[in-house]
Scaffold this active site. Structure first.
Site, mmCIF file in Angstrom:
data_model
loop_
_atom_site.group_PDB
_atom_site.id
_atom_site.type_symbol
_atom_site.label_atom_id
_atom_site.label_comp_id
_atom_site.label_asym_id
_atom_site.label_seq_id
_atom_site.Cartn_x
_atom_site.Cartn_y
_atom_site.Cartn_z
ATOM 1 C CE LYS A 1 12.580 38.574 -6.211
ATOM 2 N NZ LYS A 1 11.291 38.931 -6.115
ATOM 3 C CG ASN A 2 10.549 35.311 -5.021
ATOM 4 O OD1 ASN A 2 10.557 36.513 -4.686
ATOM 5 N ND2 ASN A 2 10.034 34.619 -5.898
ATOM 6 C CB CYS B 1 6.287 41.871 -11.923
ATOM 7 S SG CYS B 1 8.236 41.927 -11.593
ATOM 8 N NE ARG C 1 1.970 38.693 -9.386
ATOM 9 C CZ ARG C 1 3.489 39.023 -9.125
ATOM 10 N NH1 ARG C 1 4.221 39.822 -9.582
ATOM 11 N NH2 ARG C 1 4.020 38.120 -8.437
ATOM 12 N N PRO C 2 -4.414 39.256 -8.298
ATOM 13 C CG PRO C 2 -6.528 38.096 -8.507
ATOM 14 C CD PRO C 2 -5.140 38.278 -9.025
ATOM 15 C CG MET C 3 -3.799 40.723 -2.810
ATOM 16 S SD MET C 3 -3.174 41.502 -1.336
ATOM 17 C CE MET C 3 -3.153 40.430 -0.083
ATOM 18 C CG LEU D 1 -6.618 32.558 -4.170
ATOM 19 C CD1 LEU D 1 -5.544 31.876 -4.791
ATOM 20 C CD2 LEU D 1 -7.721 31.544 -3.959
ATOM 21 C CG ASP E 1 9.308 33.594 -10.659
ATOM 22 O OD1 ASP E 1 8.340 34.319 -11.279
ATOM 23 O OD2 ASP E 1 9.472 33.659 -9.489
ATOM 24 C CB ILE F 1 1.843 30.914 -13.284
ATOM 25 C CG1 ILE F 1 2.487 29.671 -13.065
ATOM 26 C CG2 ILE F 1 1.840 31.451 -11.891
ATOM 27 C CD1 ILE F 1 1.343 28.529 -12.337
ATOM 28 N NE ARG G 1 11.117 44.526 -8.073
ATOM 29 C CZ ARG G 1 10.206 43.665 -8.423
ATOM 30 N NH1 ARG G 1 9.394 44.051 -9.425
ATOM 31 N NH2 ARG G 1 9.350 42.908 -7.496
HETATM 32 C C1 UD1 Z 1 5.407 34.480 -5.844
HETATM 33 C C2 UD1 Z 1 6.595 34.725 -6.310
HETATM 34 C C3 UD1 Z 1 6.776 35.051 -7.959
HETATM 35 C C4 UD1 Z 1 6.320 33.911 -8.737
HETATM 36 C C5 UD1 Z 1 4.689 33.695 -8.202
HETATM 37 C C6 UD1 Z 1 4.651 32.164 -8.921
HETATM 38 C C7 UD1 Z 1 7.498 35.829 -4.123
HETATM 39 C C8 UD1 Z 1 7.619 37.237 -3.801
HETATM 40 N N1 UD1 Z 1 7.000 36.022 -5.641
HETATM 41 O O1 UD1 Z 1 4.287 35.438 -6.308
HETATM 42 O O2 UD1 Z 1 8.110 35.439 -8.082
HETATM 43 O O3 UD1 Z 1 6.143 34.101 -10.061
HETATM 44 O O4 UD1 Z 1 4.716 33.064 -6.768
HETATM 45 O O5 UD1 Z 1 5.445 30.931 -8.678
HETATM 46 O O6 UD1 Z 1 7.456 35.002 -3.634
HETATM 47 N N2 UD1 Z 1 -3.747 34.822 -7.457
HETATM 48 C C9 UD1 Z 1 -5.166 34.871 -7.235
HETATM 49 N N3 UD1 Z 1 -5.609 35.308 -6.132
HETATM 50 C C10 UD1 Z 1 -4.775 35.355 -4.953
HETATM 51 C C11 UD1 Z 1 -3.434 35.223 -5.165
HETATM 52 C C12 UD1 Z 1 -2.864 34.835 -6.417
HETATM 53 O O7 UD1 Z 1 -5.950 34.844 -8.463
HETATM 54 O O8 UD1 Z 1 -5.213 35.855 -4.117
HETATM 55 C C13 UD1 Z 1 -3.072 34.013 -8.905
HETATM 56 C C14 UD1 Z 1 -2.205 35.243 -9.441
HETATM 57 O O9 UD1 Z 1 -2.876 36.212 -10.074
HETATM 58 C C15 UD1 Z 1 -1.498 34.516 -10.314
HETATM 59 C C16 UD1 Z 1 -1.303 33.138 -9.461
HETATM 60 O O10 UD1 Z 1 -2.431 33.202 -8.649
HETATM 61 O O11 UD1 Z 1 -1.959 34.324 -11.402
HETATM 62 C C17 UD1 Z 1 -0.010 33.017 -8.887
HETATM 63 O O12 UD1 Z 1 0.085 33.801 -7.755
HETATM 64 P P1 UD1 Z 1 0.905 33.519 -6.503
HETATM 65 O O13 UD1 Z 1 1.228 32.269 -6.562
HETATM 66 O O14 UD1 Z 1 0.146 34.158 -5.462
HETATM 67 O O15 UD1 Z 1 2.203 34.347 -6.712
HETATM 68 P P2 UD1 Z 1 2.809 35.546 -5.700
HETATM 69 O O16 UD1 Z 1 2.850 34.998 -4.257
HETATM 70 O O17 UD1 Z 1 2.411 36.942 -5.899
#
Ligand code: UD1
Length: 423
Positions: A22-23, A118, A123-125, A127, A308, A330, A400
């Site tokens: 999926k991912n 979820c 889970r901010p953006m 980065l 996960d 995480i 999902r």
């Molecule tokens: C992906 C996976 C998800 C998995 C996660 C960690 C997909 C679709 N989803 O999610 O199943 O649990 O990797 O292996 O591939 N963070 C920040 N700022 C950012 C981005 C992330 O602080 O800009 C933090 C998040 O809040 C979280 C951590 O980084 O605590 C990990 O997030 P990230 O690796 O980005 O996970 P996803 O890509 O959302």
């Protein structure tokens, strides 16, 4: 709303076919936005998250058709002109944010709603945003949307991530593929889904090195072309089904399962008394003794123990010999399965990011509620070993990310069925 009813007991025996990841698929699909030519994915999983990504890409003007009952996804962004990813679709799934990098690289502008997904943490953006800014984008948050533009195009940059985010790495790699010059991304995520994405981009003509390590170098090219790419096997689905005989007993062969995608997870299984061996078709998994031994787990980025699979290993630890400590590093709110497992007789104490699980001899069936994708499957695992009947509600979370979970588990002898709410 449907429910899943499980009658626990009995060991499992037989084969389970592992689906495409999926991912990986959710990261591969937005790559279609990078090219005028068709991108075809084979071995795609049939899941509601994949349908959500299709809807999002179609809303951006991509043409998508599926073949072989959804296993093949053919996409063309030839006439995709829209650059606004609307809240209505994006809110359903955080991975929607993966259209940001490709849209910006292709059109020079993008408007993307902040995502949902979820409820397992903030889970901010930040980065994603700061990396794209380093590549020349101007981004601001207005009305819940990220408004991004790169009037003079994206250019290569040196980017060091504060945390090895999977999604940020994917967005940056896709954007940098069409940027001017070289991007060097350090502290990149090393997950197998990143390697799969890079292999696909390379088939499309991208020049990328270092995937699977913490430094990825991308030499931007003027255009990418079409390709056909097989989606990698789902390591989280594999790990989940490896835990089914761990908790219920028996022996299961996972067709297409790959040990090399599972990092520290396989070491933990060995430590708690599960035998895993490679077969010509995949992996064979068997519990050595009557009950598994308690092990401690800390979730980490790949190749560490995957977050996960934390909920699923917790289910297994509920009936282990001894006490285990599970530390979630995480995500900050990822123990929502604990209260549900407690309803089934588990002994779990959560303090901050650590759950202490004291193994009990038997779990008992109970009505429980799925709270997120991986939490829901942990309840099914627990139910396989519980005495009596467990009824899991809110199973749309499972849809999902787990393709035909009921059929797959029935195939190895589990007594599990899906019941319509009115049925
Ligand atoms: C992906 C996976 C998800 C998995 C996660 C960690 C997909 C679709 N989803 O999610 O199943 O649990 O990797 O292996 O591939 N963070 C920040 N700022 C950012 C981005 C992330 O602080 O800009 C933090 C998040 O809040 C979280 C951590 O980084 O605590 C990990 O997030 P990230 O690796 O980005 O996970 P996803 O890509 O959302």
């Amino acid at each position: 709303m449907d429910r899943i009813v499980v009658r626990g007991g009995g060991p499992l025996k037989g084969e389970i076919a592992i689906s495409g990841a999926k991912n990986a698929c959710l990261a591969l699909m937005p790559a279609t936005l990078l090219s005028d030519e068709p991108l075809t994915l084979t071995n795609a999983p049939r899941l509601s998250d994949i349908r959500t990504m299709s809807l999002l890409l179609e809303s951006l003007g991509a043409e998508i058709s599926t073949m072989q009952n959804g296993k093949v996804i053919a996409m063309s962004s030839h006439s995709a002109q829209n650059h606004i990813a609307k809240y209505d679709i994006v809110r359903k799934m955080r991975a929607s944010n993966l259209v940001l990098g490709p849209l910006l690289a292709r059109h020079g502008h993008a408007v993307v709603s902040l995502p949902g997904g979820c409820a397992i943490g903030a889970r901010p953006m930040d980065l994603h945003v700061s990396a794209l800014e380093a590549m020349g984008a101007q981004i601001e948050l207005r009305d819940g949307y990220l408004h991004a533009q790169a009037p003079r195009g994206l250019r290569g940059a040196q980017i060091a991530l504060r945390f090895a985010s999977v999604g940020a790495t994917e967005n940056i790699v896709m954007a940098a593929s069409l940027a001017k010059g070289v991007t060097v991304l350090s502290n990149a995520a090393r997950e197998p889904e990143i390697v799969d994405l890079v292999e696909c981009l390379r088939r499309m003509g991208a020049q990328i090195e270092g995937e699977g390590t913490d430094t990825i170098t991308i030499q931007g090219v003027d255009r990418l072309h079409g390709a056909t790419h097989p989606v990698i096997a789902d390591r989280i689905e594999t790990g989940t089904y490896m835990l089914a005989p761990a908790i219920a007993g028996g022996e299961v062969e996972l067709i297409g399962g790959r040990m090399d995608l599972l990092g520290a997870f396989c070491e933990k299984l060995d430590a708690c008394g599960i035998d895993v061996s490679e077969t010509p078709k995949g992996l064979r998994v068997k519990r050595r003794n009557g009950r598994v031994d308690a092990v401690n787990v800390v979730t980490e980025v790949f190749p560490g123990f995957p977050t996960d699979l934390q909920a699923q290993i917790m289910a297994v630890m509920c009936t282990a010999n001894g006490v285990s400590f599970l530390e979630e590093r995480i995500f900050e709110n990822r123990f929502m399965h604990a209260p549900e497992l407690i309803r089934m007789g588990a002994r779990i104490d959560v303090h901050g990011g650590v759950a202490k699980v004291t193994g009990v001899e038997k779990l008992r069936g109970a009505p429980v509620m799925a709270t997120d994708l991986r939490a829901s499957v942990s309840l099914i695992l627990a139910a396989l070993a519980a005495e009596g009947e467990t009824v899991v509600s809110r199973v749309y979370h499972l849809d999902r990310g787990y393709e035909r979970v009921v059929d797959k588990l029935r195939g190895v002898g589990a007594r599990i069925e899906r019941v319509k709410e009115d049925g």
